[in-house]
Design a protein around this motif. Structure first.
Motif, PDB file in Angstrom:
ATOM      1  N   LYS A 202       0.881  -1.043   0.124  1.00 34.74           N
ATOM      2  CA  LYS A 202      -0.003  -0.101  -0.074  1.00 34.74           C
ATOM      3  C   LYS A 202       0.927   1.206  -0.001  1.00 34.74           C
ATOM      4  O   LYS A 202       0.612   2.361  -0.650  1.00 34.74           O
ATOM      5  CB  LYS A 202      -0.989  -0.012   1.161  1.00 34.74           C
ATOM      6  CG  LYS A 202      -2.216  -1.104   0.992  1.00 34.74           C
ATOM      7  CD  LYS A 202      -2.866  -1.011   2.255  1.00 34.74           C
ATOM      8  CE  LYS A 202      -4.043  -2.011   2.298  1.00 34.74           C
ATOM      9  NZ  LYS A 202      -4.690  -1.880   3.605  1.00 34.74           N
TER      10      LYS A 202
ATOM     11  N   GLY B 166       1.047   4.194  -2.963  1.00 38.32           N
ATOM     12  CA  GLY B 166       0.741   5.267  -2.946  1.00 38.32           C
ATOM     13  C   GLY B 166       1.725   6.335  -3.281  1.00 38.32           C
ATOM     14  O   GLY B 166       1.747   7.315  -3.644  1.00 38.32           O
TER      15      GLY B 166
ATOM     16  N   ARG C 164       1.873   6.009  -7.642  1.00 35.11           N
ATOM     17  CA  ARG C 164       0.408   6.075  -8.370  1.00 35.11           C
ATOM     18  C   ARG C 164       0.231   7.553  -8.842  1.00 35.11           C
ATOM     19  O   ARG C 164       0.984   8.433  -8.467  1.00 35.11           O
ATOM     20  CB  ARG C 164      -0.614   5.928  -7.783  1.00 35.11           C
ATOM     21  CG  ARG C 164      -1.117   6.798  -6.585  1.00 35.11           C
ATOM     22  CD  ARG C 164      -2.039   6.398  -5.738  1.00 35.11           C
ATOM     23  NE  ARG C 164      -2.146   7.211  -4.704  1.00 35.11           N
ATOM     24  CZ  ARG C 164      -3.373   6.804  -3.367  1.00 35.11           C
ATOM     25  NH1 ARG C 164      -3.824   5.761  -3.342  1.00 35.11           N
ATOM     26  NH2 ARG C 164      -3.092   7.767  -2.723  1.00 35.11           N
ATOM     27  N   SER C 165      -0.312   7.412 -10.119  1.00 36.47           N
ATOM     28  CA  SER C 165      -0.548   8.815 -10.798  1.00 36.47           C
ATOM     29  C   SER C 165      -1.685   9.454 -10.511  1.00 36.47           C
ATOM     30  O   SER C 165      -2.059  10.520 -10.491  1.00 36.47           O
ATOM     31  CB  SER C 165      -0.258   8.709 -12.356  1.00 36.47           C
ATOM     32  OG  SER C 165      -1.426   7.668 -12.732  1.00 36.47           O
ATOM     33  N   HIS C 166      -2.709   8.688  -9.997  1.00 36.04           N
ATOM     34  CA  HIS C 166      -3.915   9.396  -9.532  1.00 36.04           C
ATOM     35  C   HIS C 166      -4.465   8.380  -8.281  1.00 36.04           C
ATOM     36  O   HIS C 166      -4.175   7.260  -8.084  1.00 36.04           O
ATOM     37  CB  HIS C 166      -4.973   9.399 -10.676  1.00 36.04           C
ATOM     38  CG  HIS C 166      -5.237   8.123 -11.307  1.00 36.04           C
ATOM     39  ND1 HIS C 166      -6.093   7.084 -10.860  1.00 36.04           N
ATOM     40  CD2 HIS C 166      -4.624   7.769 -12.577  1.00 36.04           C
ATOM     41  CE1 HIS C 166      -6.206   6.172 -11.661  1.00 36.04           C
ATOM     42  NE2 HIS C 166      -5.474   6.469 -12.625  1.00 36.04           N
ATOM     43  N   GLU C 167      -5.627   8.975  -7.744  1.00 39.85           N
ATOM     44  CA  GLU C 167      -6.320   8.405  -6.472  1.00 39.85           C
ATOM     45  C   GLU C 167      -6.422   6.911  -6.759  1.00 39.85           C
ATOM     46  O   GLU C 167      -6.228   6.035  -5.819  1.00 39.85           O
ATOM     47  CB  GLU C 167      -7.530   8.882  -6.090  1.00 39.85           C
ATOM     48  CG  GLU C 167      -8.026   8.489  -4.788  1.00 39.85           C
ATOM     49  CD  GLU C 167      -7.176   8.811  -3.570  1.00 39.85           C
ATOM     50  OE1 GLU C 167      -7.001   8.139  -2.604  1.00 39.85           O
ATOM     51  OE2 GLU C 167      -6.325   9.904  -3.622  1.00 39.85           O
ATOM     52  N   LYS C 168      -6.981   6.327  -7.984  1.00 39.72           N
ATOM     53  CA  LYS C 168      -7.369   5.000  -7.948  1.00 39.72           C
ATOM     54  C   LYS C 168      -6.366   4.138  -8.814  1.00 39.72           C
ATOM     55  O   LYS C 168      -6.607   3.232  -9.036  1.00 39.72           O
ATOM     56  CB  LYS C 168      -8.853   4.820  -8.821  1.00 39.72           C
ATOM     57  CG  LYS C 168      -9.716   5.356  -7.801  1.00 39.72           C
ATOM     58  CD  LYS C 168     -10.801   4.986  -8.097  1.00 39.72           C
ATOM     59  CE  LYS C 168     -12.274   5.411  -7.328  1.00 39.72           C
ATOM     60  NZ  LYS C 168     -12.911   4.709  -6.380  1.00 39.72           N
ATOM     61  N   ASP C 169      -5.310   4.455  -8.978  1.00 45.55           N
ATOM     62  CA  ASP C 169      -4.125   3.928  -9.719  1.00 45.55           C
ATOM     63  C   ASP C 169      -3.514   2.924  -8.904  1.00 45.55           C
ATOM     64  O   ASP C 169      -2.791   3.137  -7.867  1.00 45.55           O
ATOM     65  CB  ASP C 169      -2.869   4.928 -10.163  1.00 45.55           C
ATOM     66  CG  ASP C 169      -1.893   4.396 -10.932  1.00 45.55           C
ATOM     67  OD1 ASP C 169      -2.222   3.274 -11.665  1.00 45.55           O
ATOM     68  OD2 ASP C 169      -0.892   5.054 -11.187  1.00 45.55           O
ATOM     69  N   THR C 170      -3.689   1.625  -9.347  1.00 53.28           N
ATOM     70  CA  THR C 170      -2.935   0.413  -8.606  1.00 53.28           C
ATOM     71  C   THR C 170      -2.296  -0.468  -9.721  1.00 53.28           C
ATOM     72  O   THR C 170      -1.785  -1.378  -9.014  1.00 53.28           O
ATOM     73  CB  THR C 170      -4.092  -0.488  -7.882  1.00 53.28           C
ATOM     74  OG1 THR C 170      -4.939  -0.801  -8.650  1.00 53.28           O
ATOM     75  CG2 THR C 170      -4.867   0.452  -6.738  1.00 53.28           C
TER      76      THR C 170
END
Length: 92
Positions: free
Chosen positions: A11, A15, A18-24
């Protein structure tokens, strides 16, 4: 051998990369996770030199990371250069 990274560590790494909030699952996140696993597995293999099963897994991870880097080389060279600098990955 179980996964080298705990879910909490994953995680934190996701964090960070990532390039945006939901990028996994972007290539940058995958490269970050693979790089961390490669570092940990390399340390393991320094101690247990005859662990050929883990060595095979390491080689598969390195190949996967290489293919992701090649993908980035075609799509986004600026992101590739940033990741290579961040992780200390050499060019081909």
């Amino acid at each position: 051998m179980r996964s080298m990274l705990t879910s909490e560590t994953k995680k934190k790494l996701i964090g960070k990369h990532r390039s945006h909030e939901k990028d996994t699952g972007s290539s940058a996140v995958q490269i970050g996770l693979l790089t961390e696993q490669i570092v940990k597995l390399t340390e393991h293999l320094k101690k247990y030199r005859k662990d050929n099963h883990s060595r095979r897994g390491l080689l598969k991870m390195v190949a996967k990371r290489k293919s992701l880097l090649e993908y980035l080389a075609k799509r986004d060279t600026a992101k590739l250069a940033e990741l290579q600098k961040r992780f200390g990955i050499k060019n081909k």
